[in-house]
Design a protein around this motif. Structure first.
Motif, PDB file in Angstrom:
ATOM      1  N   ALA A 114      43.657  31.687  34.515  1.00 26.79           N
ATOM      2  CA  ALA A 114      44.051  31.418  33.134  1.00 26.79           C
ATOM      3  C   ALA A 114      44.856  30.133  33.011  1.00 26.79           C
ATOM      4  N   ASP A 115      45.733  29.886  33.987  1.00 23.28           N
ATOM      5  CA  ASP A 115      46.530  28.656  33.953  1.00 23.28           C
ATOM      6  C   ASP A 115      45.624  27.435  34.023  1.00 23.28           C
ATOM      7  N   HIS A 116      44.582  27.519  34.842  1.00 20.81           N
ATOM      8  CA  HIS A 116      43.632  26.408  34.931  1.00 20.81           C
ATOM      9  C   HIS A 116      42.838  26.246  33.641  1.00 20.81           C
ATOM     10  N   SER A 157      49.223  46.372  38.788  1.00 23.00           N
ATOM     11  CA  SER A 157      48.694  45.022  38.996  1.00 23.00           C
ATOM     12  C   SER A 157      47.893  44.546  37.789  1.00 23.00           C
ATOM     13  N   LYS A 158      47.140  45.464  37.155  1.00 25.54           N
ATOM     14  CA  LYS A 158      46.397  45.100  35.948  1.00 25.54           C
ATOM     15  C   LYS A 158      47.348  44.794  34.798  1.00 25.54           C
ATOM     16  N   ALA A 159      48.406  45.589  34.684  1.00 22.70           N
ATOM     17  CA  ALA A 159      49.395  45.354  33.621  1.00 22.70           C
ATOM     18  C   ALA A 159      50.086  44.009  33.819  1.00 22.70           C
ATOM     19  N   ALA A 160      50.397  43.668  35.071  1.00 23.73           N
ATOM     20  CA  ALA A 160      51.053  42.394  35.352  1.00 23.73           C
ATOM     21  C   ALA A 160      50.172  41.220  34.944  1.00 23.73           C
ATOM     22  N   LEU A 165      48.807  36.947  30.727  1.00 24.69           N
ATOM     23  CA  LEU A 165      47.859  36.437  29.741  1.00 24.69           C
ATOM     24  C   LEU A 165      48.454  36.499  28.340  1.00 24.69           C
ATOM     25  N   ASN A 166      49.167  37.570  28.042  1.00 20.99           N
ATOM     26  CA  ASN A 166      49.797  37.687  26.735  1.00 20.99           C
ATOM     27  C   ASN A 166      50.884  36.626  26.551  1.00 20.99           C
ATOM     28  N   ALA A 167      51.631  36.359  27.619  1.00 16.40           N
ATOM     29  CA  ALA A 167      52.657  35.315  27.547  1.00 16.40           C
ATOM     30  C   ALA A 167      52.016  33.948  27.305  1.00 16.40           C
ATOM     31  N   GLY A 173      49.053  29.498  23.110  1.00 15.39           N
ATOM     32  CA  GLY A 173      47.863  29.694  22.283  1.00 15.39           C
ATOM     33  C   GLY A 173      46.598  29.946  23.067  1.00 15.39           C
ATOM     34  N   PHE A 174      46.711  30.448  24.290  1.00 21.85           N
ATOM     35  CA  PHE A 174      45.536  30.728  25.106  1.00 21.85           C
ATOM     36  C   PHE A 174      44.654  31.761  24.403  1.00 21.85           C
TER      37      PHE A 174
END
Length: 284
Positions: A114-116, A157-160, A165-167, A173-174
């Motif tokens: 996601a960062d990429h 791990s899924k929640a993390a 992603l929510n952050a 604005g992702f």
């Protein structure tokens, strides 16, 4: 929203492979399939004989963690407008044995991806295939519920990953949307899942051993889920969570009884209860 190309990460998975098949049949998009293992044999690939496969689908063997640089380079080269991520370590009991592996894929892998993608200009939508497991024992929830109560390393791990992603959505604005689906089932499913394993054992004339079987589950056919994935891409809103469910809860014992009735065999003679275990049934 103009879409010409989509990347499906985890295209070898049961849900991912059915989604590829659904896209090939119901859209004209070009599809990039990415999984850490080679393409499965046709018995596990619903898109294998799809008439549009040769023209519009390409498969690449990349691990989300180990081959991330290669995966990122592929995405940057082909520039898919949509990325749907099914990739996950998902075996719940096994996640207790080496939780680091689960966090490496389900959290760190997502963070890097996601960062990429957030730094690119080609991405229009990112769909994260999450899980209701992040809610823990919670049974009733709303689509906008920002609540997490994971009770296993897998769920944590899924929640993390979801929280990162929510952050990223909140601050950068992702364009992420989340899907949390009930237990999926259908053709080409792995033999160890509760429905195909029950059918196989009955056909072989063997007994089905249930460990408890009293916890209620919800099941949805994979084709219905695949339709939902596409609708989220086309009509969903970034930052939102979408839950897919049939609306009907059933215990594993009731489910196996239904299968026995459909196959016209005696439930009492076929099913044995095991008092030695009371953990979660293998329906995930």
């Amino acid at each position: 929203m103009g879409i010409n190309k989509i990347a499906v990460i985890g295209s070898n998975s049961f849900s991912g492979s059915h989604f590829v098949d659904y896209l090939l049949t119901n859209t004209d998009w070009r599809i990039i399939g990415i999984s850490r293992s080679s393409e499965y044999p046709e018995i596990f690939l619903p898109y294998f004989h799809n008439k549009n496969k040769k023209k519009r689908f390409k498969f690449f063997k990349f691990d989300l963690v180990a081959d991330f640089k290669k995966l990122a380079a592929l995405l940057d080269k082909d520039k898919p407008e949509v990325v749907v991520n099914f990739a996950a370590q998902s075996n719940v009991p096994a996640s207790w044995e080496n939780p680091e592996d689960w966090f490496r894929t389900n959290c760190l892998g997502i963070v890097n991806l996601a960062d990429h993608l957030n730094k690119t200009k080609y991405l229009l939508r990112y769909i994260q295939i999450s899980t209701p497991e992040v809610y823990g024992p919670c049974r009733n929830f709303k689509e906008n519920l920002n609540y997490y109560n994971p009770t296993t390393p897998y769920a944590a791990s899924k929640a993390a990953g979801d929280l990162f992603l929510n952050a990223l959505f909140q601050t950068r604005g992702f364009p992420v949307s989340f899907v949390r689906s009930a237990n999926v089932y259908g053709s080409h499913q792995q033999p160890y899942r509760i429905i195909p394993s029950s059918v196989i054992l009955i056909k072989k004339g063997k007994n089905i051993v249930l460990h408890g079987g009293v916890v209620k589950r919800n099941f949805i056919h994979i084709k219905d889920a695949a339709e939902g994935f596409l609708r989220v891409i086309q009509k969903g809103n970034p930052g939102k969570v979408y839950h897919f469910s049939s609306g009907d809860n059933i215990t594993i014992k009731e489910l196996v009884r239904l299968i026995c009735n459909r196959l016209e065999v005696s439930f009492k003679k076929t099913v044995q209860d095991s008092p030695t275990k009371s953990g979660r049934e293998r329906d995930k």
